[in-house]
Structure formats: structure tokens, C-alpha cells
Design a protein around this motif. Structure first.
Motif, PDB file in Angstrom:
ATOM      1  N   SER A 179      45.018 -19.927  21.402  1.00 47.59           N
ATOM      2  CA  SER A 179      44.535 -19.713  20.225  1.00 47.59           C
ATOM      3  C   SER A 179      44.211 -18.092  19.809  1.00 47.59           C
ATOM      4  O   SER A 179      43.848 -17.484  18.795  1.00 47.59           O
ATOM      5  CB  SER A 179      43.226 -20.463  19.825  1.00 47.59           C
ATOM      6  N   VAL A 180      44.343 -17.300  20.835  1.00 46.94           N
ATOM      7  CA  VAL A 180      43.909 -15.871  20.836  1.00 46.94           C
ATOM      8  C   VAL A 180      45.291 -15.087  20.342  1.00 46.94           C
ATOM      9  O   VAL A 180      45.232 -13.778  20.333  1.00 46.94           O
ATOM     10  CB  VAL A 180      43.261 -15.320  22.005  1.00 46.94           C
ATOM     11  N   TRP A 181      46.262 -15.708  20.310  1.00 45.90           N
ATOM     12  CA  TRP A 181      47.535 -14.876  19.757  1.00 45.90           C
ATOM     13  C   TRP A 181      48.209 -15.911  18.603  1.00 45.90           C
ATOM     14  O   TRP A 181      49.424 -16.066  18.964  1.00 45.90           O
ATOM     15  CB  TRP A 181      48.253 -14.399  20.918  1.00 45.90           C
ATOM     16  N   LEU A 182      47.454 -16.348  17.648  1.00 42.76           N
ATOM     17  CA  LEU A 182      47.922 -17.345  16.993  1.00 42.76           C
ATOM     18  C   LEU A 182      49.083 -16.741  16.022  1.00 42.76           C
ATOM     19  O   LEU A 182      50.076 -17.646  15.928  1.00 42.76           O
ATOM     20  CB  LEU A 182      46.967 -17.488  15.798  1.00 42.76           C
ATOM     21  N   GLU A 183      49.239 -15.466  15.757  1.00 44.39           N
ATOM     22  CA  GLU A 183      50.415 -14.929  14.984  1.00 44.39           C
ATOM     23  C   GLU A 183      51.602 -14.919  15.620  1.00 44.39           C
ATOM     24  O   GLU A 183      52.653 -15.415  15.224  1.00 44.39           O
ATOM     25  CB  GLU A 183      50.060 -13.192  14.895  1.00 44.39           C
ATOM     26  N   TYR A 184      51.492 -14.960  16.934  1.00 42.17           N
ATOM     27  CA  TYR A 184      52.812 -15.459  17.959  1.00 42.17           C
ATOM     28  C   TYR A 184      53.100 -16.732  17.997  1.00 42.17           C
ATOM     29  O   TYR A 184      54.468 -17.345  17.843  1.00 42.17           O
ATOM     30  CB  TYR A 184      52.698 -14.736  19.224  1.00 42.17           C
ATOM     31  N   THR A 185      52.113 -17.362  18.319  1.00 44.24           N
ATOM     32  CA  THR A 185      52.398 -19.102  18.556  1.00 44.24           C
ATOM     33  C   THR A 185      52.945 -19.547  17.246  1.00 44.24           C
ATOM     34  O   THR A 185      53.800 -20.367  17.105  1.00 44.24           O
ATOM     35  CB  THR A 185      51.191 -19.656  18.976  1.00 44.24           C
ATOM     36  N   PHE A 186      52.134 -18.955  16.183  1.00 45.65           N
ATOM     37  CA  PHE A 186      52.804 -19.964  14.909  1.00 45.65           C
ATOM     38  C   PHE A 186      54.164 -19.450  14.535  1.00 45.65           C
ATOM     39  O   PHE A 186      55.073 -20.399  14.299  1.00 45.65           O
ATOM     40  CB  PHE A 186      51.953 -18.868  13.563  1.00 45.65           C
ATOM     41  N   GLU A 187      54.670 -18.274  14.625  1.00 43.68           N
ATOM     42  CA  GLU A 187      56.006 -17.697  14.311  1.00 43.68           C
ATOM     43  C   GLU A 187      56.806 -18.491  15.537  1.00 43.68           C
ATOM     44  O   GLU A 187      58.127 -18.902  15.143  1.00 43.68           O
ATOM     45  CB  GLU A 187      56.296 -16.328  14.443  1.00 43.68           C
ATOM     46  N   SER A 188      56.663 -18.411  16.690  1.00 43.34           N
ATOM     47  CA  SER A 188      57.436 -19.107  17.759  1.00 43.34           C
ATOM     48  C   SER A 188      57.354 -20.613  17.411  1.00 43.34           C
ATOM     49  O   SER A 188      58.612 -20.945  17.665  1.00 43.34           O
ATOM     50  CB  SER A 188      56.706 -18.623  19.194  1.00 43.34           C
ATOM     51  N   ALA A 189      56.442 -21.308  17.214  1.00 45.74           N
ATOM     52  CA  ALA A 189      56.576 -22.469  17.130  1.00 45.74           C
ATOM     53  C   ALA A 189      57.679 -23.011  15.950  1.00 45.74           C
ATOM     54  O   ALA A 189      58.103 -23.986  15.965  1.00 45.74           O
ATOM     55  CB  ALA A 189      55.065 -23.282  16.804  1.00 45.74           C
ATOM     56  N   ARG A 190      57.302 -22.316  14.760  1.00 49.92           N
ATOM     57  CA  ARG A 190      57.965 -22.472  13.657  1.00 49.92           C
ATOM     58  C   ARG A 190      59.724 -22.301  14.072  1.00 49.92           C
ATOM     59  O   ARG A 190      60.598 -23.313  13.642  1.00 49.92           O
ATOM     60  CB  ARG A 190      57.727 -21.492  12.447  1.00 49.92           C
ATOM     61  N   LEU A 191      59.995 -21.276  14.680  1.00 48.89           N
ATOM     62  CA  LEU A 191      61.255 -21.379  15.191  1.00 48.89           C
ATOM     63  C   LEU A 191      61.793 -22.276  16.153  1.00 48.89           C
ATOM     64  O   LEU A 191      62.987 -22.602  16.204  1.00 48.89           O
ATOM     65  CB  LEU A 191      61.529 -19.672  15.705  1.00 48.89           C
ATOM     66  N   ALA A 192      60.891 -22.565  17.101  1.00 46.70           N
ATOM     67  CA  ALA A 192      61.227 -23.513  18.239  1.00 46.70           C
ATOM     68  C   ALA A 192      61.430 -24.641  17.452  1.00 46.70           C
ATOM     69  O   ALA A 192      62.984 -25.633  17.939  1.00 46.70           O
ATOM     70  CB  ALA A 192      59.944 -23.662  19.039  1.00 46.70           C
ATOM     71  N   LYS A 193      60.813 -25.194  16.683  1.00 49.46           N
ATOM     72  CA  LYS A 193      60.937 -26.463  15.840  1.00 49.46           C
ATOM     73  C   LYS A 193      62.422 -26.580  14.963  1.00 49.46           C
ATOM     74  O   LYS A 193      63.058 -27.529  15.164  1.00 49.46           O
ATOM     75  CB  LYS A 193      60.207 -26.928  14.793  1.00 49.46           C
ATOM     76  N   ALA A 194      62.601 -25.362  14.379  1.00 48.85           N
ATOM     77  CA  ALA A 194      63.985 -25.319  13.801  1.00 48.85           C
ATOM     78  C   ALA A 194      65.013 -25.434  14.653  1.00 48.85           C
ATOM     79  O   ALA A 194      66.220 -25.747  14.265  1.00 48.85           O
ATOM     80  CB  ALA A 194      63.916 -23.993  13.145  1.00 48.85           C
ATOM     81  N   LYS A 195      64.867 -25.116  15.993  1.00 45.42           N
ATOM     82  CA  LYS A 195      66.116 -25.174  16.986  1.00 45.42           C
ATOM     83  C   LYS A 195      65.960 -26.311  17.883  1.00 45.42           C
ATOM     84  O   LYS A 195      66.604 -26.608  18.794  1.00 45.42           O
ATOM     85  CB  LYS A 195      66.015 -23.931  17.861  1.00 45.42           C
ATOM     86  N   GLY A 196      65.091 -27.435  17.445  1.00 44.59           N
ATOM     87  CA  GLY A 196      65.193 -28.627  18.093  1.00 44.59           C
ATOM     88  C   GLY A 196      64.254 -28.714  19.335  1.00 44.59           C
ATOM     89  O   GLY A 196      64.488 -29.618  20.249  1.00 44.59           O
TER      90      GLY A 196
END
Length: 338
Positions: free
Chosen positions: A134-151
Motif C-alpha cells: 500500500s505504500v506504492w499504490l501508484e505502481y501497484t494500481f497501474e501494474s494490476a490494471r495491465l496484468a488483468k488485461a494480460k490475463g
């Protein structure tokens, strides 16, 4: 630096960070409790965006997650810092670094590169772990969104102190919430991590489960003389059963002395067995012991027919009695995501 996602302006160039439950009010030129969100001239910035301290391909069981894509590999990423200051932290070198130059020594890994690395490594998903995600939300948010798009599946291994706003931002893209519940009293959290109140950790876990449909597993590291009393252990077990569901896995793990708690002994096996009994008495169907090699409470056993569905040795899992998410012998749903 990266502009922070969750904050508000206050008078006098001060800002309020809304990333976690500290809700730090930060003066210009200063950082919050986690030291990873900085007020620069009345604007809030995240300091560790894409700054990687650790990256590894792990068994998902190592997180530990036992009912979430068992037997798969997960690409594990950590950065720097934490919003807790636990005296016995196992990863204190990256969670509580004394050296302010750690960010300069970091490897840069943008979200697209992390997702590509996960796929190229044959991993089923990505976990943000090792330090507090939770101390790098900006990174985890963008990464999670891209990861989900890639399955790929996505996992937070967390102390649970994220804010409600944080959870709701990442919620559409996060599949699993592996949360520590370190005790069941405010003074326990104050002793362990200097956290004044613990109830918000419970409510965020409930929100992850019920609002966002995340898979939730709970870990309690049992520390002698701090959180090993019957009242706290039974309180945690009862809360899991009542608020998350009796099929929610509970991992009871052995404490090993670290950092500023070297004078505290490792947890006796009989204490862990007693905690296991509290979990079963509360009606929990899946209670596991961790950090105890060779223990008899590592396998997933069907609560109806008693047959073994997943057999484990260390971090190795063998699916011996599963058909989809059910026991292949009697058809009982085992709350396993596959």
C-alpha cells in the motif's frame, strides 16, 4: 517521483495523504509515516514508483496462499518502506531501511516490464509482497490494471492498513487479499507495529471480500507473550468465521526472533496447536500451521469426507483430490480459486 493518487490540499501548503489509514497530514518538504509520500510545495508525490528492491518467481504457497491457484508460480515484487514499524519485522532491511539512498540503488521496473517478466517466467500472476504494497499504490494500481488485461491474476500480501479509498481504487483489478491479523487488541498492535487502532484492518478485509469479491486468506504470526493468549486467538478465529466465512483459510505461523525482538523466543509448537484448536472450535474448515516444517496441518482436507484435496510439502503443492474447485470424492466446494 510520481504524483500521488489519493490526497487532498490543506491550508498553508499542507496536504492530507489518503493512501492508508494513517491519513497523514504532511507539511511542505516533509514525508508521511511510511516516508514514501512527500509533500513538495503543496503537492503530494510518491517516491518509490517502479523502484524494485526484490523480484523473484515464487510458488504461490509461499505468500502463503493455499486456496488461490494452488501449484502455480507467481512473480513477486517488492519495493521499499512500510506504514508499520514492527519490532520483529522479517524483511526489515527493505521495509524499514535506515539508509536513505536505497531508492537510488533500486532497479527500475515499469509496469509493462513487470507484466512481461511475469508472463515470460511462466507465472500465473503477480504478487506485491516483501514490503507493504500500500505504500506504492501508484505502481501497484497501474501494474494490476495491465496484468488483468494480460490475463494474469493479482495479489496483495498486506498488513491490511490500506485506506478504503485505496482498496476501492485497486479493487477492480485485484484478485487476492492476503492479510496479516497480528492481534485482536489495540495495545497488541501498538506493541508490535506502533499502530493505534486495529479495527480498520478488519473492516478493510471484509470490504475486500464482500464488496470486491476478492479471495481472502488470513495470517497470524503468533508471538509468545504478545498475541498468544486465548482471548486474542479465539477472537481472531471467531471474527474470520463470522465476518469472512468459515471456508476462509487461516494460517497460524511460528514467530522466529528478528530485528528488535531477538530476546523473544520462537513460538512453542504446543502454542500453535492450541491456536489451531481455537480455529477449529470457531468452525473454521481450513486452518494451517506455518513455519513448522513437516507439520500435519499443511494439507487441504475436505471438511465433509475427510479426503486430502491438496497435499503439501514445504512450498510444493500436489493436487490429488480436486475437480475444479471441489473435492473430487464428494463434490464439496472448498473455496479454492483455480
Amino acid at each position: 517521483m510520481r504524483p500521488a493518487l489519493l490526497w487532498e490540499k490543506l491550508a498553508g501548503n499542507r496536504v492530507k495523504c489518503r493512501t492508508c489509514q494513517w491519513y497523514c497530514e504532511i507539511n511542505a518538504g516533509k514525508a508521511g509515516v511510511c516516508r514514501k509520500y512527500l509533500n513538495q510545495s503543496g503537492e503530494l508525490f510518491n517516491l518509490n514508483y517502479a523502484k524494485i528492491s526484490s523480484a523473484a518467481v515464487d510458488p504461490i504457497e509461499k505468500k502463503p496462499l493455499y486456496h488461490f491457484h494452488p501449484g502455480t508460480k507467481v512473480f513477486s515484487l517488492g519495493s521499499w518502506g512500510c506504514n508499520f514499524h514492527c519490532r520483529g519485522c522479517q524483511n526489515w532491511e527493505i521495509a524499514c531501511p535506515e539508509d536513505g539512498a536505497c531508492l537510488e540503488r533500486s532497479r527500475e521496473m515499469p509496469p509493462a516490464e513487470a507484466v512481461a517478466a511475469a508472463r515470460n517466467s511462466g507465472c500465473g500472476g503477480i504478487a506485491w509482497t516483501y514490503n507493504e504494497p500500500s505504500v506504492w499504490l501508484e505502481y501497484t494500481f497501474e501494474s494490476a490494471r495491465l496484468a488483468k488485461a494480460k490475463g494474469l491474476y493479482t495479489v496483495y500480501v498486506t498488513n491490511g492498513y490500506a485506506s478504503e479509498e485505496h482498496l476501492d481504487a485497486v479493487g477492480p483489478y485485484l484478485d487476492a487479499w492476503r492479510v496479516d491479523v497480528k492481534g485482536f487488541r489495540d495495545d497488541t498492535y501498538q506493541k508490535i507495529g506502533r499502530i493505534p487502532h486495529f479495527e480498520g484492518i478488519l473492516s478493510i478485509a471484509e470490504r475486500a471480500r464482500h464488496k470486491w469479491g476478492m479471495h481472502v486468506e488470513v495470517v497470524t504470526n503468533v508471538i509468545p507473550g504478545i498475541n498468544d493468549d486465548d482471548a486474542q486467538i479465539s477472537g481472531i478465529a471467531g471474527w474470520i468465521a463470522a465476518s469472512l466465512g468459515k471456508d476462509t483459510p487461516w494460517h497460524i505461523t511460528r514467530f522466529h526472533p528478528r530485528r528488535q525482538m531477538l530476546d523473544c523466543p520462537a513460538t512453542p509448537l504446543e502454542t500453535l496447536e492450541r491456536a489451531y484448536g481455537h480455529g477449529k472450535a470457531a468452525g473454521l474448515n481450513f486452518v494451517y500451521l506455518g513455519n513448522v516444517p513437516g507439520n500435519c496441518h499443511a494439507n487441504t482436507v475436505c471438511p465433509v469426507c475427510g479426503q486430502t484435496a491438496v497435499e503439501r510439502s514445504g512450498f510444493y503443492a500436489r493436487l490429488v483430490g480436486l475437480e475444479g474447485d471441489r473435492c473430487k470424492y464428494c463434490g464439496t466446494a472448498l473455496n479454492i480459486r483455480v
